[in-house]
Design an enzyme around this catalytic site. Structure first.
Site, mmCIF file in Angstrom:
data_model
loop_
_atom_site.group_PDB
_atom_site.id
_atom_site.type_symbol
_atom_site.label_atom_id
_atom_site.label_comp_id
_atom_site.label_asym_id
_atom_site.label_seq_id
_atom_site.Cartn_x
_atom_site.Cartn_y
_atom_site.Cartn_z
ATOM 1 N N HIS A 1 23.719 -90.679 -56.713
ATOM 2 C CA HIS A 1 22.504 -90.551 -57.517
ATOM 3 C C HIS A 1 22.300 -89.131 -58.038
ATOM 4 O O HIS A 1 21.485 -88.920 -58.947
ATOM 5 C CB HIS A 1 21.273 -91.040 -56.726
ATOM 6 C CG HIS A 1 20.790 -90.131 -55.653
ATOM 7 N ND1 HIS A 1 21.156 -90.266 -54.333
ATOM 8 C CD2 HIS A 1 19.940 -89.080 -55.681
ATOM 9 C CE1 HIS A 1 20.550 -89.354 -53.603
ATOM 10 N NE2 HIS A 1 19.818 -88.612 -54.395
ATOM 11 N N ASP B 1 26.282 -94.667 -52.209
ATOM 12 C CA ASP B 1 25.676 -93.448 -52.751
ATOM 13 C C ASP B 1 26.583 -92.236 -52.563
ATOM 14 O O ASP B 1 26.143 -91.165 -52.141
ATOM 15 C CB ASP B 1 24.311 -93.191 -52.107
ATOM 16 C CG ASP B 1 23.478 -92.183 -52.894
ATOM 17 O OD1 ASP B 1 23.717 -92.039 -54.108
ATOM 18 O OD2 ASP B 1 22.598 -91.531 -52.294
ATOM 19 N N GLY C 1 16.396 -82.042 -54.225
ATOM 20 C CA GLY C 1 17.474 -81.079 -54.473
ATOM 21 C C GLY C 1 18.456 -80.975 -53.329
ATOM 22 O O GLY C 1 19.569 -80.474 -53.496
ATOM 23 N N ASN C 2 18.050 -81.461 -52.137
ATOM 24 C CA ASN C 2 18.949 -81.436 -50.980
ATOM 25 C C ASN C 2 20.020 -82.521 -51.031
ATOM 26 O O ASN C 2 20.999 -82.474 -50.272
ATOM 27 C CB ASN C 2 18.168 -81.617 -49.675
ATOM 28 C CG ASN C 2 17.623 -80.322 -49.111
ATOM 29 O OD1 ASN C 2 16.477 -80.246 -48.714
ATOM 30 N ND2 ASN C 2 18.450 -79.289 -49.068
ATOM 31 N N SER C 3 19.834 -83.527 -51.880
ATOM 32 C CA SER C 3 20.772 -84.648 -51.919
ATOM 33 C C SER C 3 22.207 -84.174 -52.122
ATOM 34 O O SER C 3 22.498 -83.376 -53.012
ATOM 35 C CB SER C 3 20.413 -85.595 -53.061
ATOM 36 O OG SER C 3 19.332 -86.406 -52.730
ATOM 37 N N GLY D 1 32.085 -105.575 -75.411
ATOM 38 C CA GLY D 1 31.644 -106.636 -76.289
ATOM 39 C C GLY D 1 30.987 -107.779 -75.555
ATOM 40 O O GLY D 1 31.161 -108.948 -75.922
ATOM 41 N N VAL D 2 30.231 -107.472 -74.513
ATOM 42 C CA VAL D 2 29.540 -108.511 -73.737
ATOM 43 C C VAL D 2 28.051 -108.206 -73.665
ATOM 44 O O VAL D 2 27.635 -107.047 -73.726
ATOM 45 C CB VAL D 2 30.113 -108.636 -72.312
ATOM 46 C CG1 VAL D 2 31.553 -109.101 -72.344
ATOM 47 C CG2 VAL D 2 29.983 -107.320 -71.549
#
Length: 392
Positions: free
Chosen positions: A124, A154, A232-234, A295-296
């Site tokens: 993320h 993640d 911001g720690n992610s 194209g779907v």
């Protein structure tokens, strides 16, 4: 209680037009990585963090850690990550705006491969980014590209060319040592390092509050800690008292009545996934005019819908657009796309993010679930040659 994934976002908007636009969404063996899981290969340009001597046994027989030395040795492998993306949104007058979104997160250096420096972070943190920049401990910055992602867990690995990193910086940065989250004990001291609030690297400490926690929005088990995990720690490192990475900081409980409930991905659960991501080909964003399309037309099958209708989660094909190759390649209405080129996808947005690395004329391999004669779903792979996006 609400779980907050700790990527810090900042958005700016510029009006760009008045037309209303409606979009239609158009296992490799691990080899050659110089370092992961405690092994050092030959020819490394970046030294490994020295965790020896951080813990000492006192006269009373208890183990003590010099936290100052631990942080000093650990800062060189933790990085700040800045992301930027541009999105089109409808404005009040029925026109469109270009919305520039900036994000801040963290990561840590895991090793080298093919003259690239490899960095682990959360998916993320880098999701949907058009450009990614990493800042090292000496405040120098380089642009990086995505190596591999796993949205379900993640996780992401990004790569910086070692040729873009100066010799002074190389002498100051280091690679992390992975520990064992399986061996953690509840009550054991841990330290979180990351780019809190986008201000640069900062340190918080606490204990392991619990292990094997499950929270909404994450497919797996997590470490719970009272060490502060802020926006911001992610993607930053959760360290044990030996200076080893035992977790990847990812979330906190965002509720006024809750204090000291942060979460980190258990490193022992995902080390194999990280190895696989490190071994993927480095991806670069393709210019809009060169970008390929499946194209779907699609719909998302989320967990609730999948349970209700006994269908797999993924990207449901509800139709096709003119000029595409999807039907000719063997895709059918009702098929559910669950992966592209070995990367799992569960939403149309994730599928589009992966297609943003692919040019028209390239052939991609889709993993699809299709209804079989027994009324259940079976899996197969379908190769599709992408068409120009103007054909969507």
């Amino acid at each position: 209680m609400k779980t907050k994934w700790n990527k810090m976002l900042k958005t700016t908007v510029a009006v760009t037009g008045c037309a209303v636009l409606f979009g239609v969404i158009g296992g490799v063996a691990f080899q050659g990585v110089n370092y992961i899981g405690g092994k050092i290969g030959e020819g490394n340009q970046i030294a490994q963090a020295d965790t020896s001597g951080l813990t000492q046994v006192s006269d009373s027989g208890t183990t003590e850690t010099d936290l100052t030395k631990l942080v000093e040795e650990s800062m060189p492998f933790v990085v700040s990550i800045q992301s930027m993306s541009v999105q089109e949104v409808k404005d009040f007058f029925g026109g469109t705006q270009q919305q520039t979104q900036e994000g801040a997160g963290s990561g840590f250096i895991i090793g080298e491969k093919d003259n690239e420096l490899l960095i682990v972070t959360n998916y993320h943190v880098i999701e949907g980014a058009d450009t990614l920049t990493v800042t090292f401990v000496d405040e120098t910055s380089v642009e990086v590209n995505v190596k591999g992602t796993d949205s379900e867990r993640d996780l992401a690995v990004v790569a910086a060319s070692l040729d873009d990193i100066g010799s002074d910086t190389k002498s100051q940065i280091k690679t992390a040592t992975l520990g064992s989250s399986d061996d953690l004990q509840v009550g054991e001291e841990v330290i979180a390092i990351g780019n809190a609030l986008g201000y640069g690297q900062s340190v918080t400490n606490g204990i392991v509050s619990a292990k094997d926690r499950e929270i909404d929005g994450y497919n797996g088990k997590l470490i719970q800690t009272n060490a502060a995990i802020n926006p911001g720690n992610s993607g930053g490192a959760l360290l044990n008292s030996k200076g080893e990475v035992v977790g990847i900081n990812c979330a906190k409980i965002n509720d006024q009545s809750v204090e000291g409930m942060g979460y980190a991905i258990q490193i022992s659960d995902v080390s194999g996934i990280i190895e696989d991501l490190m071994n993927q080909a480095t991806k670069e964003k393709v210019a809009d005019e060169e970008r390929g399309s499946l194209g779907v037309q699609v719909l998302d099958i989320d967990a609730a819908t999948a349970e209700q209708y006994q269908m797999p989660e993924g990207v449901y094909i509800r139709g096709f657009t003119e000029g595409g190759n999807a039907e000719e390649a063997g895709l059918r209405q009702g098929y559910i796309i669950t992966g592209i080129n070995g990367t799992k996808v569960s939403t149309g947005e994730e599928l589009q993010n992966q297609l943003s690395y692919c040019k028209a004329g390239e052939t991609v391999t889709l993993t699809v679930q299709y209804p079989d004669n027994s009324g259940s779903y079976a899996e197969k792979e379908v190769e599709v040659t992408l068409t120009n996006t103007s054909g969507r």
